[in-house]
Design a protein around this motif. Sequence first.
Motif, short mmCIF file in Angstrom:
data_model
loop_
_atom_site.label_atom_id
_atom_site.label_comp_id
_atom_site.label_asym_id
_atom_site.label_seq_id
_atom_site.Cartn_x
_atom_site.Cartn_y
_atom_site.Cartn_z
N SER A 1 19.96 9.37 -27.52
CA SER A 1 20.93 9.02 -26.95
C SER A 1 20.79 7.21 -26.90
CB SER A 1 21.29 9.04 -25.65
OG SER A 1 20.18 8.95 -24.93
N SER A 2 21.73 6.54 -26.96
CA SER A 2 21.63 5.04 -27.09
C SER A 2 22.54 4.51 -25.93
CB SER A 2 21.95 4.40 -28.30
OG SER A 2 21.87 2.98 -27.89
N GLY A 3 22.19 3.50 -24.85
CA GLY A 3 22.99 3.13 -24.00
C GLY A 3 23.41 1.75 -24.14
N ILE A 4 24.74 1.48 -24.79
CA ILE A 4 25.02 0.19 -25.27
C ILE A 4 25.91 -0.52 -24.27
CG2 ILE A 4 26.18 -1.07 -27.09
CD1 ILE A 4 25.87 1.69 -29.09
N ASN A 5 25.38 -1.78 -24.03
CA ASN A 5 25.90 -2.65 -22.83
C ASN A 5 26.03 -4.16 -23.26
OD1 ASN A 5 27.04 -3.85 -20.73
ND2 ASN A 5 26.33 -2.43 -19.14
N ALA A 6 27.15 -4.45 -23.66
CA ALA A 6 27.23 -5.83 -24.14
C ALA A 6 27.68 -6.75 -23.07
CB ALA A 6 28.39 -6.02 -25.32
N GLU A 7 27.51 -6.47 -21.88
CA GLU A 7 27.97 -7.13 -20.64
C GLU A 7 26.82 -7.35 -19.50
OE1 GLU A 7 30.90 -8.87 -20.81
OE2 GLU A 7 31.55 -7.52 -22.60
N TRP A 8 26.31 -6.28 -19.14
CA TRP A 8 25.45 -6.10 -17.97
C TRP A 8 23.82 -6.50 -18.61
CZ3 TRP A 8 20.70 -3.90 -17.16
CH2 TRP A 8 20.23 -3.88 -16.11
N PRO A 9 23.14 -6.94 -17.88
CA PRO A 9 23.23 -8.08 -16.72
C PRO A 9 23.25 -9.30 -17.39
CG PRO A 9 21.09 -7.48 -17.04
CD PRO A 9 21.51 -6.69 -18.19
N LEU A 10 23.44 -9.56 -18.66
CA LEU A 10 23.14 -10.76 -19.14
C LEU A 10 24.57 -11.84 -18.85
CD1 LEU A 10 21.56 -9.69 -22.20
CD2 LEU A 10 20.60 -10.07 -20.01
N ARG A 11 24.47 -12.61 -18.10
CA ARG A 11 25.75 -13.76 -18.00
C ARG A 11 25.40 -15.07 -18.27
NH1 ARG A 11 28.60 -9.49 -17.31
NH2 ARG A 11 28.81 -8.28 -15.13
N PRO A 12 26.37 -16.00 -18.68
CA PRO A 12 25.90 -17.23 -18.92
C PRO A 12 25.17 -17.75 -18.04
CG PRO A 12 28.40 -16.67 -19.69
CD PRO A 12 27.77 -15.28 -19.01
N GLY A 13 24.17 -18.48 -18.23
CA GLY A 13 23.37 -19.24 -17.26
C GLY A 13 21.85 -18.56 -17.30
N TRP A 14 21.88 -17.25 -17.79
CA TRP A 14 20.60 -16.59 -18.07
C TRP A 14 19.83 -17.26 -19.24
CZ3 TRP A 14 18.80 -12.35 -21.36
CH2 TRP A 14 17.59 -11.63 -20.82
N PRO A 15 18.44 -17.64 -18.94
CA PRO A 15 17.79 -18.63 -19.64
C PRO A 15 18.02 -18.12 -21.33
CG PRO A 15 16.62 -18.10 -18.12
CD PRO A 15 17.89 -17.00 -17.96
N LEU A 16 18.08 -16.99 -21.65
CA LEU A 16 18.25 -16.61 -23.09
C LEU A 16 19.82 -17.44 -23.89
CD1 LEU A 16 16.89 -13.16 -23.54
CD2 LEU A 16 15.60 -15.16 -24.13
N GLU A 45 17.91 4.90 -36.42
CA GLU A 45 19.67 4.62 -36.72
C GLU A 45 20.28 4.12 -35.46
OE1 GLU A 45 23.03 4.49 -38.63
OE2 GLU A 45 21.17 4.45 -39.65
N LEU A 46 19.67 4.98 -34.24
CA LEU A 46 20.44 4.39 -32.87
C LEU A 46 20.52 3.04 -32.83
CD1 LEU A 46 19.17 7.41 -30.91
CD2 LEU A 46 21.41 7.02 -31.46
N VAL A 47 19.34 2.56 -33.02
CA VAL A 47 19.44 0.89 -32.67
C VAL A 47 20.15 0.22 -33.60
CG1 VAL A 47 17.78 -1.00 -32.81
CG2 VAL A 47 17.00 1.16 -31.99
N LYS A 48 20.30 0.71 -35.06
CA LYS A 48 20.98 -0.07 -35.91
C LYS A 48 22.62 0.06 -35.60
CE LYS A 48 17.81 -0.02 -39.60
NZ LYS A 48 17.44 0.54 -41.10
N GLN A 49 22.76 1.36 -35.18
CA GLN A 49 24.20 1.61 -34.38
C GLN A 49 24.65 0.60 -33.38
OE1 GLN A 49 26.88 3.25 -36.17
NE2 GLN A 49 25.46 3.69 -37.80
#
Length: 116
Positions: A1-16, A45-49
């Motif tokens: 399984s792969s938990g894909i989250n393009a929102e949490w917890p990374l918000r603008p202001g995070w050093p990266l 394949e999960l990571v690539k997807q």
Amino acid sequence: SSGINAEWPLRPGWPLFNEFGCQKILCDVLVTTAKEARGKGIGTELVKQAESVGREKGCDFSVNIVTGLYSGKVFREKCNYTVRNEVFYAQFIDKDGNLYLDDTREHLSVFSCHKT
């Protein structure tokens, strides 16, 4: 399984965001396969997807925290992620020197990694 989250917890202001000049970061929070499915390329394949979904959502950077030996091989060796920080489980000790995690089996460390 792969938990894909393009929102949490990374918000603008995070050093990266500043370090890599990116606007949106993919955080693939969980990659796991059944023991009997290992070595068949399913984790890779999960990571690539997940990376593909991230690109579709406008992510230009990917970051992960990897806790296991097998997923570590996928991110490091198969998908060419760069390790940022690594801490060995033997270093997780309390004030008396006792291990917090006394049964990590073959898993030796936790590390954060990234890919642009």
